[in-house]
Design an enzyme around this catalytic site. Structure first.
Site, short mmCIF file in Angstrom:
data_model
loop_
_atom_site.label_atom_id
_atom_site.label_comp_id
_atom_site.label_asym_id
_atom_site.label_seq_id
_atom_site.Cartn_x
_atom_site.Cartn_y
_atom_site.Cartn_z
CE LYS A 1 6.57 -55.22 10.99
NZ LYS A 1 7.27 -53.98 10.63
CB CYS B 1 3.87 -50.59 11.91
SG CYS B 1 4.28 -50.99 10.20
#
Length: 427
Positions: free
Chosen positions: A212, A266
């Site tokens: 991720k 993010c």
């Protein structure tokens, strides 16, 4: 191992990831309890109103509530499965703030059954899932419900969605499932396989956590390269948009687009988790973050030069139009938005509600930080000429007719999205 039966799932954290996840699971036939600490969020959901703006979400939320497949609550219940989707911001020193994750994990540990499944979707530094395993085990041991941490069913499954298209991508995108044990991975796979059409790839928790982080770090690094190229191009009097477009005609080159910086929860945050874990090794990742974080200042420096030029020519007060506040096009999300950061700096120094005009079609009111010293406009062409225009977001609403007229009425343009070239506007 037999298949998991339709069961009760608790989703904790009802923001941009948690709420769509909860509704997706309720669509799949699960009974879902959504938990959040915000009274605004819970009260809105009880009334059937989504607390986030995402196409297709409100209608599915209302149906789930009507069919009693989703309810909102302040309290963590006893459930078969828990999904953790709370924010993981960074501290002032760029270290990860995991207080919300750990608080939720401890809350789950106090009420969960020993065989319950816990899934973490929040973006976390490498090793966080193992720490959460230990926290759950210690609480279950205190409750005389566990003697071995290997029995804890805990998995890490990061989200991979694009704001503005979450309800589609949450179903179709591939997902990584990293269990603390193979059994935990398989149990999580059974949950997601009911609702996700993309591939489910099983691994261990550390690999899933790192995957991720490097996904977003890769994109951040590519954008940093584009931003640095744009600065070099401007310095040597070359159009950055044209030169990147031409370079990308090479079959193995794919440079992303430069902009006013990098925002969102993010890409602007996750790379710091890698830097924190390996500060002496992750040099490119750190440098890319520093490049992207520096871009808003370069925009402000250019604004200052143009402002000085106007003052030198006797133009005062200046009429300024800022186009876009959100962190990306066609969303209302302003988390970590460089456009908002730039606007706040301008408003803080020169704010005047009669002369600082904000064009942002995705919001109904300005953020508190600028609302008193700027004006949200819905008609930027109402008998107004501008001394400086900043194009910071390339919303679809900024079409060729609008941009052409704004360019015609403006003395100076700072286009950080290449919108003028892309639309073929004559400048």
């Amino acid at each position: 191992m037999g298949e998991i039966e339709m069961s009760e799932i608790c989703v904790i954290g009802l923001g941009y990831i948690g709420l769509p996840t909860a509704i997706l699971l309720s669509d799949g036939g699960f009974n879902v309890i959504g938990v959040d600490t915000s009274s605004y969020v819970i009260e809105s959901l009880i009334r059937g109103r989504s607390n986030i703006s995402e196409p297709g979400l409100s209608e599915r939320l209302l149906l789930a509530i009507h069919e009693r497949r989703f309810i909102a609550s302040y309290d963590i219940p006893i459930a078969d499965t828990y999904i953790v989707a709370v924010p993981t911001p960074f501290n002032q020193d760029k270290s990860a703030d995991l207080s919300a994750v750990f608080s939720v994990i401890e809350g789950i540990g106090r009420v969960m059954k020993p065989d319950s499944l816990v899934i973490i979707e929040s973006t976390c530094p490498i090793g966080t899932t193992e720490i959460c395993r230990d926290k759950i085990f210690n609480i279950l041991r205190e409750r005389n419900l566990a003697q071995d941490s290997e029995c804890i069913n805990l998995a890490y499954c990061p989200e991979r969605v694009l704001p503005g298209n979450i309800m589609e991508e949450i179903v179709t995108n591939d997902r990584i499932i990293g269990g603390i044990t193979p059994n935990a991975s398989e149990k999580a796979e059974q949950i997601y396989s009911r609702v996700i059409k993309g591939s489910l790839m099983l691994t261990n928790s550390r690999t899933a956590e790192m995957a991720k982080l490097i996904e977003n770090s890769f994109r951040d690094t590519n954008i940093a390269f584009a931003n640095e190229i744009s600065l070099i191009a401007e310095e040597v009097n070359v159009n950055p948009w044209e030169v990147i477009e031409l370079a990308n005609r090479h079959p193995r080159v794919n440079i992303l687009q430069p902009g006013p910086g990098v925002g969102g929860h993010c890409i602007a945050v996750d790379p710091w988790f890698l830097v924190e874990a390996t500060p002496g090794i992750s040099r490119i990742v750190k440098m890319a973050r520093e490049v992207n974080d520096s871009i808003p200042k370069t925009v402000l420096d250019r604004f200052e030069k143009l402002r000085y030029d106007c003052l030198e020519n006797g133009i005062y007060p200046l009429d300024v139009l800022i186009m876009g506040l959100t962190f990306k096009a066609n969303v209302a999300d302003m988390r970590e938005s460089p456009a908002l950061q730039i606007t706040e700096s301008i408003v803080r120094k020169y704010g005047d509600a009669d002369h600082i005009h904000i064009l942002e079609p995705n919001i109904d009111s300005l953020p508190v930080s600028i609302e008193d010293r700027a004006r949200l406009t819905t008609d930027p062409l109402s008998n107004k000429n501008y001394d400086i225009v900043l194009i910071l977001v390339d919303h679809t609403a900024f079409n060729i007719d609008l941009v052409q007229e704004i360019v015609f009425r403006s003395r100076h343009i700072i286009d950080k999205r290449g919108l003028i070239r892309r639309l073929g506007v004559k400048n």
